[in-house]
Design a protein around this motif. Sequence first.
Motif, PDB file in Angstrom:
ATOM      1  N   GLN A  12     -25.582  70.283  31.290  1.00  0.00           N
ATOM      2  CA  GLN A  12     -24.672  70.897  30.323  1.00  0.00           C
ATOM      3  C   GLN A  12     -23.277  70.298  30.429  1.00  0.00           C
ATOM      4  O   GLN A  12     -22.595  70.100  29.418  1.00  0.00           O
ATOM      5  N   LYS A  13     -22.857  69.974  31.669  1.00  0.00           N
ATOM      6  CA  LYS A  13     -21.542  69.367  31.834  1.00  0.00           C
ATOM      7  C   LYS A  13     -21.566  67.928  31.321  1.00  0.00           C
ATOM      8  O   LYS A  13     -20.596  67.468  30.711  1.00  0.00           O
ATOM      9  N   ARG A  16     -21.087  68.136  27.663  1.00  0.00           N
ATOM     10  CA  ARG A  16     -19.704  68.463  27.306  1.00  0.00           C
ATOM     11  C   ARG A  16     -18.820  67.225  27.378  1.00  0.00           C
ATOM     12  O   ARG A  16     -17.980  66.994  26.501  1.00  0.00           O
ATOM     13  N   ASP A  19     -19.726  64.927  24.537  1.00  0.00           N
ATOM     14  CA  ASP A  19     -19.292  65.491  23.263  1.00  0.00           C
ATOM     15  C   ASP A  19     -17.799  65.264  23.053  1.00  0.00           C
ATOM     16  O   ASP A  19     -17.365  64.959  21.931  1.00  0.00           O
ATOM     17  N   LEU A  42     -11.424  68.599  27.915  1.00  0.00           N
ATOM     18  CA  LEU A  42     -12.405  68.972  28.923  1.00  0.00           C
ATOM     19  C   LEU A  42     -11.822  69.827  30.042  1.00  0.00           C
ATOM     20  O   LEU A  42     -12.566  70.516  30.752  1.00  0.00           O
TER      21      LEU A  42
END
Length: 215
Positions: A12-13, A16, A19, A42
Amino acid sequence: MRSKTFENLDPQKQERVLDAAVEEFAEHGFHQASINRMVKRLGIAKGSLFNYFGTKEGIFQCVFEHSVEKLKGPLRKAREAEGDTFDRLRLSLEAGLEFVRAHPRLYRIYLKVLFQENVPFRVSFLRQVRGYAAKYLTPLLEEGIRRGELRSDLDLNMAVFLVDGLFDRLLQSLTVPEVHPALHGISEADSRQRIDQLMDFIRRALAANNGEQHA
């Protein structure tokens, strides 16, 4: 290139981080993209980002490879679907259109690489994209020849080159107003009509029965 430090992050990190990079490069291009804006978004130190990728070029390269990987799944499903060669080609084109509409920022990055000559690694990136397209289309068309669906005298390399180019151009025309302003804002039905027209053209050019008629 991504480091082991990045690969060891929670998925998930990782998503992120990528993204945030996608957002920055899609909005500003490579040269105007800001590492400071990325890390601010971030909430991490700038050194962490360089730890993950080494350089700004490394971040961009990772984003580009990430984009290609995301597209491979839908295309694989299209290639393995039921139907003849033309059904699978159509499904491949539709998968590409769905991907572009679902991931407009990734597609914007691809277009920046395609049309901006000063993007680092541009030749390498485009070679990767064209290489993947050839690797995807070649066995699909070869199978069509074996099954008697495509002309036996087909120049395979030229056919792959033309199908790839036609698909790429149609996707641009359907999703980027500047490419074909007359098509901007067209309906889903009109988009499908454009796909129908292109696939009819490809069928007429490649189908075995057409080759026999013109022999």
